[in-house]
Design an enzyme around this catalytic site. Structure first.
Site, PDB file in Angstrom:
ATOM      1  N   GLY A  10      48.048  40.519  34.967  1.00  0.00           N
ATOM      2  CA  GLY A  10      46.802  41.197  34.582  1.00  0.00           C
ATOM      3  C   GLY A  10      46.720  41.401  33.078  1.00  0.00           C
ATOM      4  N   GLN A  14      41.967  45.404  30.377  1.00  0.00           N
ATOM      5  CA  GLN A  14      41.817  46.401  29.302  1.00  0.00           C
ATOM      6  C   GLN A  14      43.171  46.820  28.729  1.00  0.00           C
ATOM      7  OE1 GLN A  14      40.787  50.368  30.482  1.00  0.00           O
ATOM      8  NE2 GLN A  14      40.070  50.958  28.446  1.00  0.00           N
ATOM      9  N   ASP A  36      47.456  35.966  33.871  1.00  0.00           N
ATOM     10  CA  ASP A  36      46.281  36.562  34.496  1.00  0.00           C
ATOM     11  C   ASP A  36      45.716  35.543  35.473  1.00  0.00           C
ATOM     12  OD1 ASP A  36      44.442  39.180  33.441  1.00  0.00           O
ATOM     13  OD2 ASP A  36      43.460  37.775  34.808  1.00  0.00           O
ATOM     14  N   ARG A  38      42.702  34.521  35.556  1.00  0.00           N
ATOM     15  CA  ARG A  38      41.889  33.596  34.761  1.00  0.00           C
ATOM     16  C   ARG A  38      42.637  33.269  33.474  1.00  0.00           C
ATOM     17  NH1 ARG A  38      38.969  37.582  36.119  1.00  0.00           N
ATOM     18  NH2 ARG A  38      37.875  37.351  38.098  1.00  0.00           N
ATOM     19  N   TYR A 141      41.295  51.973  45.949  1.00  0.00           N
ATOM     20  CA  TYR A 141      42.175  51.861  44.767  1.00  0.00           C
ATOM     21  C   TYR A 141      43.179  53.019  44.751  1.00  0.00           C
ATOM     22  CZ  TYR A 141      43.196  52.328  39.690  1.00  0.00           C
ATOM     23  OH  TYR A 141      43.794  52.472  38.459  1.00  0.00           O
ATOM     24  N   LYS A 145      47.185  52.979  45.099  1.00  0.00           N
ATOM     25  CA  LYS A 145      48.071  53.512  44.051  1.00  0.00           C
ATOM     26  C   LYS A 145      49.071  54.503  44.648  1.00  0.00           C
ATOM     27  CE  LYS A 145      46.972  51.159  40.526  1.00  0.00           C
ATOM     28  NZ  LYS A 145      47.963  50.187  40.049  1.00  0.00           N
ATOM     29  N   ILE A 171      41.427  55.402  30.343  1.00  0.00           N
ATOM     30  CA  ILE A 171      41.966  54.955  29.041  1.00  0.00           C
ATOM     31  C   ILE A 171      40.823  54.472  28.150  1.00  0.00           C
ATOM     32  CG2 ILE A 171      43.531  53.322  27.904  1.00  0.00           C
ATOM     33  CD1 ILE A 171      45.305  53.399  30.338  1.00  0.00           C
TER      34      ILE A 171
HETATM   35  C1  AKB Z   1      39.290  53.964  37.012  1.00  0.00           C
HETATM   36  O1  AKB Z   1      38.364  54.639  36.555  1.00  0.00           O
HETATM   37  O2  AKB Z   1      39.270  53.426  38.121  1.00  0.00           O
HETATM   38  C2  AKB Z   1      40.538  53.827  36.178  1.00  0.00           C
HETATM   39  C3  AKB Z   1      41.569  54.843  36.545  1.00  0.00           C
HETATM   40  C4  AKB Z   1      41.353  56.262  36.218  1.00  0.00           C
HETATM   41  O3  AKB Z   1      42.567  54.496  37.101  1.00  0.00           O
HETATM   42  N1  AKB Z   1      40.212  53.930  34.790  1.00  0.00           N
END
Ligand code: AKB
Length: 320
Positions: A10, A14, A36, A38, A141, A145, A171
């Protein structure tokens, strides 16, 4: 001592774009392989394409390059992940399992796998969120995590894989753009301000979230990875904090530099509900205690640095 050889997944994202450069500065560009899905174009960088679901190819790269450290950044983020939940789960989890298995089977010395404030949920205390606390993530997500944190800890306990992790806040940086996240507005807003454009924020004006400046996030990553093994007492993931602000506060901070800047608020229902399920501020005292973490940037200092750098970027573009 083995020479360090770094593999990043990755790397076109960003964080990856900026972390690749920092790792090149530390270990030498010849010892860093940026991959990555791509093709990526980073100057003076060894790059390759890699789908993290392709375990054979990942194994080949690790073996051929005698990789000692993997920074596994490839993942689909919070808002984007909701479009295709099962697909997101597969990328985020199978990619991680491939990294963990390869690390175990090929004696990769250290792994970095970021977690996120998204691992927390509505049952988590939102102010000064503790290191160990109820976590009931509601995005795919966030679920990936939190599950990834447990699996990292499992591979450490069961197989001795030296995995290290940070729960990144949103970030913000000037060198790269985010994609698919709930905190992305806080990067794009600076670009609009510097270009003299108005900006529509996709969250309501008082939605406070934990954030961190890219320079601090990269330094935290390097400091965690350099820390002696015995100092790392958390193997799921360390809480990490930089600052907390709401859209209204970042707008006020930008207006101190650009008084004419105009922002409006139109909350996007999905992003707003995700943001409201996340903490507002984070207690990162364990990271401070274990490996000396201290952030350098608050909102005002970050705004000044973002604007100075983006001004350079856009004036360079105009004269190119
Ligand atoms: C998102 O907004 O999904 C990410 C994060 C806080 O992990 N920037």
């Amino acid at each position: 001592m083995r020479k360090e050889s770094i593999l990043i997944t990755g790397a076109g994202g960003q964080i990856g774009t900026v972390l690749t450069k920092a790792l090149q500065e530390k270990y030498g560009a010849e010892n860093v392989l940026a991959t990555d899905l791509r093709e990526i174009k980073l100057p003076n960088t060894r790059t390759d394409t890699l789908n993290v679901l392709d375990k054979d190819r990942m194994t080949e790269l690790v073996v051929e390059n005698r990789v000692t450290q993997i920074y596994h950044l490839a993942a689909i983020l919070s808002a984007k992940g909701e479009e295709k939940p099962r697909f997101t789960w597969n990328i985020n989890m199978e990619g991680l399992f491939n990294v963990l298995d390869i690390a175990r089977d090929h004696k990769v010395e250290k792994i970095f796998h970021p977690s996120s404030i998204a691992a927390f949920g509505p049952d988590t205390p939102r102010e000064n969120t503790p290191q160990v606390t109820p976590a009931t993530p509601t995005t795919v997500y966030g679920i990936s995590k939190m599950a990834g944190e447990f699996w990292g800890n499992y591979y450490f306990l069961r197989y001795g894989v030296d995995i290290r992790s940070l729960r990144y806040p949103g970030i913000i940086g000037h060198r790269s753009l985010p994609g698919g996240g709930t905190t992305d507005y806080a990067v794009h807003i600076y670009h609009s301000a510097v270009k003299g454009e108005d900006f529509e924020v996709f969250l309501s004006e008082n939605t406070s979230l934990p954030m961190i400046y890219m320079d601090d996030a990269i330094r935290a990553t390097l400091e965690l990875m350099e820390a002696p093994k015995e100092k790392i007492t958390i193997r799921d993931s360390y809480n990490l904090a930089g600052m907390t602000f709401s859209p209204a506060e970042i707008v006020a901070s930008i207006k101190r530099e650009f008084p004419e800047f105009k922002a409006t608020y139109k909350s996007n229902p999905l992003r707003q509900s995700i943001a409201e399920s996340w903490p507002k501020s984070i207690d990162d005292s364990k990271a401070t205690e274990d490996w000396g973490w201290q952030p350098n940037y608050d909102l005002e200092k970050m705004t000044k640095d973002m604007i100075m750098n983006l001004r350079k970027k856009y004036s360079l573009k105009q004269s190119a």
